[in-house]
Design an enzyme around this catalytic site. Structure first.
Site, short mmCIF file in Angstrom:
data_model
loop_
_atom_site.label_atom_id
_atom_site.label_comp_id
_atom_site.label_asym_id
_atom_site.label_seq_id
_atom_site.Cartn_x
_atom_site.Cartn_y
_atom_site.Cartn_z
N THR A 23 -1.45 -4.89 1.21
CA THR A 23 -2.28 -3.82 0.68
C THR A 23 -1.44 -2.66 0.18
OG1 THR A 23 -3.87 -2.13 1.37
CG2 THR A 23 -2.47 -3.00 3.09
N ASP A 24 -2.02 -1.86 -0.72
CA ASP A 24 -1.32 -0.65 -1.17
C ASP A 24 -1.26 0.42 -0.08
OD1 ASP A 24 -4.00 0.10 -1.17
OD2 ASP A 24 -4.05 0.75 -3.26
N GLU A 25 -2.08 0.26 0.99
CA GLU A 25 -2.15 1.30 2.02
C GLU A 25 -0.83 1.45 2.78
OE1 GLU A 25 -5.65 1.65 4.34
OE2 GLU A 25 -6.96 0.96 2.73
N TYR A 39 -4.49 0.32 10.83
CA TYR A 39 -4.60 -0.83 9.91
C TYR A 39 -3.36 -0.93 9.03
CZ TYR A 39 -5.74 -3.32 5.59
OH TYR A 39 -5.69 -4.15 4.49
N LYS A 97 -0.34 -3.76 8.80
CA LYS A 97 -0.02 -4.52 7.58
C LYS A 97 1.44 -4.29 7.19
CE LYS A 97 -2.34 -6.75 5.28
NZ LYS A 97 -2.73 -8.20 5.30
P1 NAD Z 1 -12.08 -9.64 5.33
O1 NAD Z 1 -12.15 -8.77 6.54
O2 NAD Z 1 -13.26 -9.74 4.43
O3 NAD Z 1 -11.72 -11.15 5.78
C1 NAD Z 1 -10.75 -11.42 6.73
C2 NAD Z 1 -10.88 -12.90 7.14
O4 NAD Z 1 -9.86 -13.18 8.08
C3 NAD Z 1 -12.22 -13.23 7.81
O5 NAD Z 1 -12.74 -14.42 7.28
C4 NAD Z 1 -11.86 -13.37 9.28
O6 NAD Z 1 -12.70 -14.29 9.97
C5 NAD Z 1 -10.44 -13.90 9.18
N1 NAD Z 1 -9.66 -13.61 10.38
C6 NAD Z 1 -9.55 -12.40 11.02
N2 NAD Z 1 -8.79 -12.54 12.12
C7 NAD Z 1 -8.38 -13.84 12.16
C8 NAD Z 1 -7.56 -14.60 13.06
N3 NAD Z 1 -7.01 -14.03 14.14
N4 NAD Z 1 -7.36 -15.89 12.78
C9 NAD Z 1 -7.92 -16.48 11.70
N5 NAD Z 1 -8.72 -15.83 10.85
C10 NAD Z 1 -8.95 -14.52 11.07
O7 NAD Z 1 -10.79 -9.18 4.55
P2 NAD Z 1 -10.53 -9.03 2.98
O8 NAD Z 1 -11.03 -7.72 2.52
O9 NAD Z 1 -10.96 -10.27 2.30
O10 NAD Z 1 -8.93 -8.95 2.98
C11 NAD Z 1 -8.16 -10.15 2.96
C12 NAD Z 1 -6.69 -9.79 2.96
O11 NAD Z 1 -6.39 -9.00 1.81
C13 NAD Z 1 -6.25 -8.95 4.16
O12 NAD Z 1 -4.98 -9.37 4.55
C14 NAD Z 1 -6.21 -7.53 3.64
O13 NAD Z 1 -5.29 -6.76 4.34
C15 NAD Z 1 -5.79 -7.76 2.20
N6 NAD Z 1 -6.24 -6.76 1.21
C16 NAD Z 1 -7.57 -6.41 1.13
C17 NAD Z 1 -7.99 -5.50 0.14
C18 NAD Z 1 -9.44 -5.11 -0.02
O14 NAD Z 1 -9.75 -4.23 -0.81
N7 NAD Z 1 -10.38 -5.73 0.68
C19 NAD Z 1 -7.05 -4.95 -0.74
C20 NAD Z 1 -5.70 -5.33 -0.60
C21 NAD Z 1 -5.32 -6.24 0.36
O1 DAU Z 2 -6.50 -0.09 -0.69
C1 DAU Z 2 -6.71 -1.39 -0.21
C2 DAU Z 2 -7.60 -1.33 1.02
O2 DAU Z 2 -8.90 -1.03 0.57
C3 DAU Z 2 -7.58 -2.62 1.83
O3 DAU Z 2 -6.29 -2.84 2.32
C4 DAU Z 2 -8.58 -2.54 2.99
O4 DAU Z 2 -8.63 -3.77 3.66
C5 DAU Z 2 -9.94 -2.22 2.41
O5 DAU Z 2 -10.87 -2.06 3.47
C6 DAU Z 2 -9.89 -0.95 1.57
O6 DAU Z 2 -9.65 0.22 2.40
P1 DAU Z 2 -10.45 1.60 2.20
O7 DAU Z 2 -10.41 2.32 3.48
O8 DAU Z 2 -9.98 2.29 0.98
O9 DAU Z 2 -11.94 1.01 1.88
P2 DAU Z 2 -13.39 1.45 2.36
O10 DAU Z 2 -14.37 0.65 1.56
O11 DAU Z 2 -13.53 1.46 3.83
O12 DAU Z 2 -13.47 2.96 1.87
C7 DAU Z 2 -13.28 3.31 0.50
C8 DAU Z 2 -13.32 4.84 0.44
O13 DAU Z 2 -14.66 5.29 0.73
C9 DAU Z 2 -12.43 5.52 1.46
O14 DAU Z 2 -11.88 6.71 0.89
C10 DAU Z 2 -13.37 5.90 2.60
C11 DAU Z 2 -14.68 6.15 1.87
N1 DAU Z 2 -15.91 5.81 2.64
C12 DAU Z 2 -15.99 4.57 3.18
C13 DAU Z 2 -17.11 4.20 3.90
C14 DAU Z 2 -17.22 2.82 4.52
C15 DAU Z 2 -16.95 6.72 2.76
O15 DAU Z 2 -16.87 7.84 2.23
N2 DAU Z 2 -18.05 6.35 3.47
C16 DAU Z 2 -18.18 5.14 4.05
O16 DAU Z 2 -19.22 4.86 4.70
#
Ligand code: NAD
Ligand code: DAU
Length: 356
Positions: free
Chosen positions: A134-136, A162, A166
């Protein structure tokens, strides 16, 4: 024939990656390894579950013995590792689970792949361990310096449990390359949006709340900035990098698409209202400013020029089209949403938000 483990394939991004690989590469064997935590949902993969080149294995990535045995059984030559705990708010309440899955789970995947590949005559030849990050991990950028972007050489400065977990997993992946010569790749992507995202994340949560006319909890003043990418474009990038990326490299993935939270929320409200036949903007009064997230990163923005220059990847969708498709998908798939938001999860959601 390639045999590939995709971890976290029942989650949001993982399900799009599994779908893409299963459909595009019938000659590959795709093994989806997922523990099915609250975020894992096999309904995300209904359309491909009977394909002959697909297998689902319910397993915890921390369970080294099971993962190692699976690698032997399936003669695995590639790993695309997405399984993780992914929600920042949960990491603030329960950091241990994040350290366990994201750090120890990644280490367990790395060690299983290493030990298995080292038993083969060809060793690491033709093998690949691709870690999705992730970019975080780069921390936060300043609001008043729009020229600042995260590049592949930006210093790691994670702020939340988190992102710290990562960041740690990224370091382990690189250490396995540098120490053992394992063919690893890491990518760091910005915020994804699109179908099948668990409705604790901003966009699906707010679409569902607007539909049911529930309050929209905006953290702080809604001024934080995120860089949004349509999930299918991320999956396409993963496909390209898995096949064409250079070993030991890092690639940043993002769509140069920054939005202030409050502005994207207004777009979502207008789109939901319009698609439901309501007057556009009539649900603006659902916006409710609540206590800010602890340590809330101000701004993320990805510089993905390396990926474009070296591998030719670009996002295919304009944001307007992506958000329209996304809102329409959630409105058309209310049953998918109801199956998640009813029961246990509803109680959890109420307890998370009642004290804000
Ligand atoms: P998500 O939470 O939707 O899915 C995570 C999946 O991992 C689920 O299916 C869960 O059951 C599985 N999982 C969790 N713990 C596990 C374990 N111990 N063993 C096996 N499976 C397990 O997550 P996502 O948003 O699809 O993110 C997927 C990946 O991409 C993550 O590594 C996250 O850090 C990365 N990522 C997410 C975003 C985003 O915006 N969502 C952006 C950049 C990177
Ligand atoms: O940048 C990549 C990341 O993006 C991934 O690595 C993470 O897995 C993914 O969850 C996401 O993280 P964020 O924290 O940016 O996403 P989230 O959807 O939780 O929140 C987006 C923005 O909105 C953040 O600034 C917090 C804000 N927010 C979020 C929620 C859930 C609110 O203001 N209200 C809310 O209820």
């Amino acid at each position: 024939m390639k045999s590939i483990i995709i971890t976290g394939g029942a989650g949001f991004i993982g399900s799009h990656v599994v779908r893409l690989f299963v459909n595009k590469y019938p000659e590959y064997r795709i093994i989806n390894v997922d523990k099915l935590t609250y975020a894992g949902n096999l309904a995300n993969l209904k359309d491909i579950e009977d394909k002959p080149n697909y297998r689902f294995v319910k397993a915890d990535i921390c369970d080294f013995d099971t993962i190692y045995a699976l690698m032997q059984e399936e003669h695995v030559d590639g790993v695309i590792h997405l399984a993780a705990e992914s929600h920042v708010d949960r990491s603030i309440k329960d950091p241990f689970t994040f350290a366990r899955t994201n750090v120890m789970g990644t280490l367990s995947m790395l060690q299983a792949a290493k030990l298995y590949w080292e038993t083969l005559p060809e060793k690491y030849e033709g093998k690949r361990f691709y870690h999705i990050s992730t970019d975080e991990v780069y921390g936060a950028l300043r609001l008043d310096h729009p020229e600042e972007l995260f590049t592949e050489t930006t210093k790691y400065q994670p702020h939340s449990p988190y992102s710290a977990s990562k960041a740690s997993s990224d370091h382990f992946v690189r250490a396995f390359h540098d120490t053992y010569g394992m063919p690893t790749i890491v990518t760091n992507c910005s915020n994804n949006y699109g179908p099948y995202q668990f409705p604790e994340k901003l966009i699906p949560l707010f679409i569902n709340n607007i539909r049911h006319r529930k309050p929209l909890p905006v953290y702080g003043k809604g001024e934080n900035v995120r860089d949004w990418l349509f999930v299918e474009d991320h999956a396409r990038a993963i496909d390209l990098i898995f096949h064409k990326g250079k070993v030991a490299e890092t690639y940043n993935i993002g769509g140069f698409n920054e939005w202030k939270n409050i502005d994207i929320i207004k777009v979502v409200i207008n789109t939901v209202d319009r698609l439901l036949g309501r007057k556009e903007g009539e649900d603006m009064d659902l916006i409710t400013f609540v206590t800010d997230r602890a340590g809330h990163d101000l701004r993320y923005a990805i510089d993905s020029r390396k990926l474009k220059t070296e591998l030719g990847w670009e996002p295919s969708l304009q944001f307007e089209e992506g958000i329209e498709r996304t809102v329409r998908w959630y409105l058309d798939n209310q049953e998918w949403m109801d199956n998640i938001t009813s029961g246990e999860y509803e109680k959890y959601y109420e307890s998370m938000y009642s004290n804000r």
